[in-house]
Design a protein around this motif. Sequence first.
Motif: not given
Length: 650
Positions: A482-483, A486, A507, A538, A541, A544, A546, A567, A570
């Motif tokens: 998931s974000t 990330i 990150s 990704a 959420s 961006e 991420a 994701g 983005n």
Amino acid sequence: MKTQNVSQKLISSHLISGEMNPGTEIGLKIDQVLQQDATGTLVMLELEAFNLKKIKPEIAVQYVDHNLLQADYKNMDDHLFLQSAAARFGYWFSRPGNGISHVVHMERFGRPGKTLLGSDSHTPAGGGIGMLAIGTGGLDVALAAAGEPYYVKMPKIMGVKLIGKLPDWVSAKDVILEILRRYDVTGGRGYILEYYGPGLKSLSAWDRHVIANMGTETGATTSVFPSDEITREFLKQEGREEQWIELEADEGATYDKNIEIDLAALEPLIALPGSPGDVVPVREVSGLNVQQVVIGSSANPGLRDFWIVSQIVKGKAVSPDVSLDINPSSRQMLESLTDMGALGPLIVAGARLHQSGCMGCIGMGQAPATNTISLRTMPRNFPGRSGTLDDKIYLCSPETAAASALVGKITDPRELEKILNIPYPKWIEPTQIKINKQMLIAPNGTTTQLIKGPNIKTLPNFEELPDVLEIPILLKMGGDISTDGILKAGADVLPLRSNIPEISKYSYYAIDPTFYDRAVLNQKTHQGYCVVAGENFAQGSSREHAALAPKYLGQKFAIAKSYARIGWQNLINFGIIPFEFKNAADYDKLEQGDVLRIQDLRAAILNKDSIIAIVVGKEIEIPLTYSISERQTQIILKGGVINYVKHALR
């Protein structure tokens, strides 16, 4: 004329470019724009970079609902910046404490038949009143605010036929949990979920909001309900009946895929920790000790959702082992709850009342205790999202949450009458509610200087895509990353959304806490790095950051078996190539630390040629695929959307 379903009507009436053929890129006219503060700061900085004078959509609203804790100056600085930017660019501004973006937008601005683009992944909640509402990254929203079309792959339409009527103790949350039980977090990918059938008559506008909001967790592009008499009654209740239009599927309209749900056959459901898609009946996990219960969020924001909890706990006391937290979804909702006498029973029972906003849903406070169970009426429970790394977050309905708060254990609410002699509270929709507009600031047409505190940094510049890359795999991950994995969520990270150098330190932190240090060391020896992942990379959420934070550290591309829609988009927006394995089995051939070499990259991307990555020293060839439009090709070559727009404006 060909019959159309509601989704097709919405798309065709806003189609600017492309054909409505699934999988091909289309451009849509955007009527309304929604931003929340955790992503909005970056959007406003992007508008500044575009040299935009005034926004072009009919309505744009900047909400402050995420970064509400004020542990230091950072969040308050962001709020002042956002208020000044809203005035400068022509946005409405919803002040801190006014409520969750999706809730306030539905109360005050949502209109059937309109398109809504939001820099929050749960923007599809607007589909509950017949909007085409899509969540996406901030750059896409910034472009829409500047009057550009929103580009997206034309989705297929999944028709969800609802029959029957929900039984007592079962509510709208259980409907969307049932869909997630059947299809998990990838089953909606590439689809719009469109609801129809006789079962709709028993679902209020806020019930539909719940279902449309959490449809995001299936991977769907959005969810859509018709605009019918129930929609009309909702707008009348909000004092906006004149904005209602009827919008229903034509007789004989068809769908690319069809499913049916008998509402009468549903039972209370619950998502197990780690994923919204791991859903089981509540009875299968009943009896587990609970330490925290949180009511609220955009996934259960309606007046009924809070009222029914108040009636369940009325005259009772919350278990001494449980913290019952109440997060009102809007200032207006809080005022209505107070007016109808629903707030008192919650307070007397021992509930803790918090301010109107997202709060624990995004990890902004309300972190649970170590190794304890927290039940929440929220849409997501990705690991660590709550702020506690070993969290055990279960997602459920308000009925299940309230029952569990009283008993102190996960409890099927159907057992309450037997256990505590509590009958099912019968909700009657009020004809009138409190309407509160006091914390909305209208755009006044004046030009305002942007107020930038020390935490707000100008966006970094990025170079164009090089022709040759020889870079290491700095991280190899599994599936459904998931974000939040990330880029870490929570109260310590969210205030850094307008400071890319600082936020980049988080990150991939939830996956590998050493990643940032390794990325910095890598900058001394290589011109960047790449990452490898499994399916559905990704997900989650729309933020961006991420993509932007890893890009700042040098990420040039990702290789995954598949991507979540937002994701994927983005990554492209920030010039990161979203490669996929041509042969999924090649995932097993790559190891963290391998160095990949790709030659003639620019020409290959420009000409849509096949690309092969060579594992240096092992001479293993990894064929890669990518599916991008002509427009996205130029974005990738330029190093991202901002460079692309600046080049176009020269």
